[in-house]
Design a protein around this motif. Structure first.
Motif, PDB file in Angstrom:
ATOM      1  N   ALA A 126       0.821  -1.222   0.000  1.00  0.00           N
ATOM      2  CA  ALA A 126       0.000   0.000   0.000  1.00  0.00           C
ATOM      3  C   ALA A 126       0.851   1.267   0.000  1.00  0.00           C
ATOM      4  CB  ALA A 126      -0.933  -0.008   1.202  1.00  0.00           C
ATOM      5  N   LYS A 127       1.956   1.250   0.747  1.00  0.00           N
ATOM      6  CA  LYS A 127       2.799   2.452   0.836  1.00  0.00           C
ATOM      7  C   LYS A 127       3.594   2.702  -0.450  1.00  0.00           C
ATOM      8  CE  LYS A 127       6.730   0.047   2.968  1.00  0.00           C
ATOM      9  NZ  LYS A 127       7.716   0.059   4.051  1.00  0.00           N
ATOM     10  N   ASN A 128       3.777   1.650  -1.272  1.00  0.00           N
ATOM     11  CA  ASN A 128       4.580   1.780  -2.498  1.00  0.00           C
ATOM     12  C   ASN A 128       3.750   1.968  -3.761  1.00  0.00           C
ATOM     13  OD1 ASN A 128       6.997   1.480  -1.091  1.00  0.00           O
ATOM     14  ND2 ASN A 128       6.906  -0.762  -1.237  1.00  0.00           N
ATOM     15  N   LYS A 129       2.418   1.875  -3.649  1.00  0.00           N
ATOM     16  CA  LYS A 129       1.565   1.930  -4.851  1.00  0.00           C
ATOM     17  C   LYS A 129       1.764   3.222  -5.644  1.00  0.00           C
ATOM     18  CE  LYS A 129      -2.187  -1.154  -3.409  1.00  0.00           C
ATOM     19  NZ  LYS A 129      -1.975  -2.266  -4.323  1.00  0.00           N
ATOM     20  N   GLY A 130       1.865   4.344  -4.942  1.00  0.00           N
ATOM     21  CA  GLY A 130       2.058   5.637  -5.610  1.00  0.00           C
ATOM     22  C   GLY A 130       3.365   5.710  -6.360  1.00  0.00           C
ATOM     23  N   ARG A 131       4.435   5.206  -5.720  1.00  0.00           N
ATOM     24  CA  ARG A 131       5.761   5.227  -6.351  1.00  0.00           C
ATOM     25  C   ARG A 131       5.798   4.325  -7.584  1.00  0.00           C
ATOM     26  NH1 ARG A 131       9.364   4.368  -0.861  1.00  0.00           N
ATOM     27  NH2 ARG A 131       8.772   6.312   0.171  1.00  0.00           N
ATOM     28  N   ILE A 132       5.219   3.140  -7.408  1.00  0.00           N
ATOM     29  CA  ILE A 132       5.202   2.178  -8.528  1.00  0.00           C
ATOM     30  C   ILE A 132       4.413   2.755  -9.700  1.00  0.00           C
ATOM     31  CG2 ILE A 132       4.373  -0.107  -9.277  1.00  0.00           C
ATOM     32  CD1 ILE A 132       6.790  -0.411  -7.527  1.00  0.00           C
ATOM     33  N   SER A 133       3.271   3.412  -9.402  1.00  0.00           N
ATOM     34  CA  SER A 133       2.445   3.969 -10.483  1.00  0.00           C
ATOM     35  C   SER A 133       3.192   5.077 -11.214  1.00  0.00           C
ATOM     36  CB  SER A 133       1.119   4.493  -9.941  1.00  0.00           C
ATOM     37  OG  SER A 133       1.314   5.635  -9.148  1.00  0.00           O
ATOM     38  N   ARG A 134       3.970   5.897 -10.482  1.00  0.00           N
ATOM     39  CA  ARG A 134       4.749   6.969 -11.108  1.00  0.00           C
ATOM     40  C   ARG A 134       5.826   6.368 -12.024  1.00  0.00           C
ATOM     41  NH1 ARG A 134       6.274   9.680  -6.709  1.00  0.00           N
ATOM     42  NH2 ARG A 134       8.402   8.893  -6.627  1.00  0.00           N
ATOM     43  N   TYR A 135       6.503   5.352 -11.514  1.00  0.00           N
ATOM     44  CA  TYR A 135       7.567   4.681 -12.275  1.00  0.00           C
ATOM     45  C   TYR A 135       6.990   3.992 -13.515  1.00  0.00           C
ATOM     46  CZ  TYR A 135      11.713   1.782 -13.051  1.00  0.00           C
ATOM     47  OH  TYR A 135      12.818   1.194 -13.597  1.00  0.00           O
ATOM     48  N   LEU A 136       5.839   3.330 -13.315  1.00  0.00           N
ATOM     49  CA  LEU A 136       5.196   2.591 -14.412  1.00  0.00           C
ATOM     50  C   LEU A 136       4.696   3.548 -15.495  1.00  0.00           C
ATOM     51  CD1 LEU A 136       4.311  -0.262 -15.294  1.00  0.00           C
ATOM     52  CD2 LEU A 136       2.153   0.133 -14.136  1.00  0.00           C
ATOM     53  N   ALA A 137       4.134   4.693 -15.074  1.00  0.00           N
ATOM     54  CA  ALA A 137       3.653   5.697 -16.038  1.00  0.00           C
ATOM     55  C   ALA A 137       4.800   6.210 -16.893  1.00  0.00           C
ATOM     56  CB  ALA A 137       2.982   6.850 -15.296  1.00  0.00           C
ATOM     57  N   ASN A 138       5.957   6.376 -16.261  1.00  0.00           N
ATOM     58  CA  ASN A 138       7.157   6.822 -16.976  1.00  0.00           C
ATOM     59  C   ASN A 138       7.527   5.832 -18.076  1.00  0.00           C
ATOM     60  OD1 ASN A 138       9.501   8.180 -17.602  1.00  0.00           O
ATOM     61  ND2 ASN A 138      10.196   8.351 -15.496  1.00  0.00           N
ATOM     62  N   LYS A 139       7.526   4.542 -17.705  1.00  0.00           N
ATOM     63  CA  LYS A 139       7.894   3.499 -18.673  1.00  0.00           C
ATOM     64  C   LYS A 139       6.825   3.353 -19.762  1.00  0.00           C
ATOM     65  CE  LYS A 139      11.605   2.730 -16.461  1.00  0.00           C
ATOM     66  NZ  LYS A 139      12.780   3.416 -17.017  1.00  0.00           N
ATOM     67  N   CYS A 140       5.548   3.539 -19.384  1.00  0.00           N
ATOM     68  CA  CYS A 140       4.455   3.462 -20.366  1.00  0.00           C
ATOM     69  C   CYS A 140       4.588   4.559 -21.418  1.00  0.00           C
ATOM     70  CB  CYS A 140       3.095   3.620 -19.678  1.00  0.00           C
ATOM     71  SG  CYS A 140       2.589   2.174 -18.766  1.00  0.00           S
ATOM     72  N   THR A 141       4.983   5.740 -20.971  1.00  0.00           N
ATOM     73  CA  THR A 141       5.167   6.864 -21.896  1.00  0.00           C
ATOM     74  C   THR A 141       6.266   6.546 -22.897  1.00  0.00           C
ATOM     75  OG1 THR A 141       4.576   8.321 -20.074  1.00  0.00           O
ATOM     76  CG2 THR A 141       5.523   9.355 -21.985  1.00  0.00           C
ATOM     77  N   ILE A 142       7.386   6.001 -22.407  1.00  0.00           N
ATOM     78  CA  ILE A 142       8.500   5.626 -23.283  1.00  0.00           C
ATOM     79  C   ILE A 142       8.041   4.548 -24.277  1.00  0.00           C
ATOM     80  CG2 ILE A 142      10.814   4.600 -23.375  1.00  0.00           C
ATOM     81  CD1 ILE A 142      11.254   5.832 -20.524  1.00  0.00           C
ATOM     82  N   ALA A 143       7.322   3.533 -23.749  1.00  0.00           N
ATOM     83  CA  ALA A 143       6.856   2.423 -24.596  1.00  0.00           C
ATOM     84  C   ALA A 143       5.898   2.900 -25.691  1.00  0.00           C
ATOM     85  CB  ALA A 143       6.164   1.370 -23.720  1.00  0.00           C
ATOM     86  N   SER A 144       4.969   3.795 -25.326  1.00  0.00           N
ATOM     87  CA  SER A 144       3.997   4.302 -26.308  1.00  0.00           C
ATOM     88  C   SER A 144       4.687   5.128 -27.383  1.00  0.00           C
ATOM     89  CB  SER A 144       2.898   5.114 -25.626  1.00  0.00           C
ATOM     90  OG  SER A 144       3.433   6.240 -24.992  1.00  0.00           O
ATOM     91  N   ARG A 145       5.744   5.868 -26.996  1.00  0.00           N
ATOM     92  CA  ARG A 145       6.492   6.668 -27.988  1.00  0.00           C
ATOM     93  C   ARG A 145       7.286   5.767 -28.929  1.00  0.00           C
ATOM     94  NH1 ARG A 145       8.239  11.363 -23.649  1.00  0.00           N
ATOM     95  NH2 ARG A 145       6.166  12.270 -23.564  1.00  0.00           N
ATOM     96  N   ILE A 146       7.838   4.684 -28.387  1.00  0.00           N
ATOM     97  CA  ILE A 146       8.553   3.706 -29.232  1.00  0.00           C
ATOM     98  C   ILE A 146       7.582   3.083 -30.243  1.00  0.00           C
ATOM     99  CG2 ILE A 146       9.697   1.435 -29.238  1.00  0.00           C
ATOM    100  CD1 ILE A 146      10.922   2.313 -26.483  1.00  0.00           C
ATOM    101  N   ASP A 147       6.395   2.677 -29.752  1.00  0.00           N
ATOM    102  CA  ASP A 147       5.385   2.042 -30.611  1.00  0.00           C
ATOM    103  C   ASP A 147       4.885   2.992 -31.696  1.00  0.00           C
ATOM    104  OD1 ASP A 147       5.433  -0.377 -29.271  1.00  0.00           O
ATOM    105  OD2 ASP A 147       3.908   0.227 -27.839  1.00  0.00           O
ATOM    106  N   CYS A 148       4.747   4.267 -31.323  1.00  0.00           N
ATOM    107  CA  CYS A 148       4.145   5.237 -32.253  1.00  0.00           C
ATOM    108  C   CYS A 148       5.141   5.746 -33.291  1.00  0.00           C
ATOM    109  CB  CYS A 148       3.567   6.397 -31.451  1.00  0.00           C
ATOM    110  SG  CYS A 148       2.639   7.561 -32.450  1.00  0.00           S
ATOM    111  N   PHE A 149       6.343   6.057 -32.870  1.00  0.00           N
ATOM    112  CA  PHE A 149       7.262   6.805 -33.734  1.00  0.00           C
ATOM    113  C   PHE A 149       8.443   6.000 -34.276  1.00  0.00           C
ATOM    114  CE2 PHE A 149       5.461  10.125 -30.855  1.00  0.00           C
ATOM    115  CZ  PHE A 149       4.679  10.731 -31.824  1.00  0.00           C
ATOM    116  N   SER A 150       8.648   4.781 -33.787  1.00  0.00           N
ATOM    117  CA  SER A 150       9.827   4.042 -34.293  1.00  0.00           C
ATOM    118  C   SER A 150       9.408   2.709 -34.898  1.00  0.00           C
ATOM    119  CB  SER A 150      10.820   3.828 -33.161  1.00  0.00           C
ATOM    120  OG  SER A 150      10.364   2.822 -32.290  1.00  0.00           O
TER     121      SER A 150
END
Length: 317
Positions: free
Chosen positions: A293-317
């Motif tokens: 429970a105490k790490n959910k916020g941190r994990i979501s921030r980290y995961l959102a960061n990686k999702c953004t990178i992944a979506s940019r790779i999928d879209c533009f490369s």
């Protein structure tokens, strides 16, 4: 910035040989800069040039020999079509619209199957009320209800078929024993036909939902393989659907992707000056579900960061 070959040829043909002091009237400043860079010809843009070009455009068919107003209109229509086609940029490999439609349909099917299954339960429950506690799962309940029909006709011979549906011999035996001492009311053959017909439709909807999920999985692996490998096909498709397209999702910063789907909570928090939400749609990812429970916020921030990178790779490369 590169001048088109046809335009360069046209200007070379139209301009006189001694063209050092020639000034061209061009409607667009960018085009004027390109002409100056490529040909070294000074270009003038502004209100007078725009009016002059408007006049030429209006009387173009009269100024050009052999050109009629009808053929000019056809040429303009063709140009408009080609411009629109270029703007649409139809790409068979990146049909994210299909993903948006299928995830919306999947959500709708989930709601409908749930509603219809509850209707089967309440309808068939008058005849065999004990079955609800033995088989709580919606889709399986409909299959069992269709298989049993009249509970008085259920016998030892039907046990094997019942085991195949519930995939549990103890549960199948419990259904058989419950049918012998059930508190349910008797039911007419006509009512049973209607219940079985409705159950069959709910089962077919459930089967179609499974097929649609497979279709969504294959589409996501084609369109957004990195994103689906990271957070799963369904959550990835929900993010794309919520953003409007894969390109829109790729343009979002990680902080937006993190709370995508929690807009109502965000604006409520801003209004009341409370705590802003830590996650939106990505909460359904297994990474956040497994986190403490105490790490959910941190994990979501980290995961959102990686999702953004992944979506940019999928879209533009």
């Amino acid at each position: 910035g590169v001048l088109h070959e046809d335009l360069r040829l046209l200007l070379d043909t139209a301009l006189p040989p001694k063209r050092k002091k020639v000034v061209l009237g061009v409607g667009d400043a960018k085009m004027g800069a390109a002409v100056l860079e490529e040909l070294g010809v000074q270009c003038q843009t502004g209100g007078v040039v725009a009016e002059l070009l408007r006049g030429i455009r209006l009387h173009f068919s009269a100024l050009v020999r052999g050109l009629t107003a009808q053929s000019a209109a056809k040429a303009q229509l063709g140009l408009g079509h080609s411009y629109s086609r270029a703007k649409v940029k139809f790409n068979v490999h990146r049909v994210d619209n299909m993903i948006i439609q299928s995830i919306s349909l999947l959500d709708q099917l989930d709601k409908d199957i749930n509603t219809f299954s509850m209707r089967v339960r309440s309808w068939y429950g008058y005849h065999f009320p004990e079955l609800i506690k033995i088989v709580p799962e919606n889709s399986m309940y409909c299959r069992v209800a269709k298989f049993i029909g009249n509970r008085r006709e259920l016998s030892e011979e039907s046990l094997e078929g019942l085991e195949e549906i519930v995939m549990d011999s103890a549960k199948a035996q419990a259904i058989l024993e419950a049918s012998r001492s059930s508190m349910g009311m008797d039911i007419s053959p006509l009512d049973l036909i209607n219940i079985e017909s409705f159950s069959r439709r709910v089962i077919s909807l459930s089967d179609y939902r499974k097929g649609l999920q497979e279709y969504l999985r294959s589409k996501m692996s084609q369109v957004a393989p990195s994103l689906s490998a990271l957070i799963g096909e369904v959550v990835g498709a929900r993010l794309i659907s919520h953003a409007g397209s894969l390109t829109n999702l790729a343009k979002y910063p990680a902080s937006t992707v993190q709370i995508l789907g929690a807009e109502k909570a965000l604006f409520r928090a801003l209004k009341t000056r409370g705590n802003t939400p830590k996650y939106g749609l990505i909460f359904h990812s297994t990474f956040i579900g497994r986190a403490a429970a105490k790490n959910k916020g941190r994990i979501s921030r980290y995961l959102a960061n990686k999702c953004t990178i992944a979506s940019r790779i999928d879209c533009f490369s």
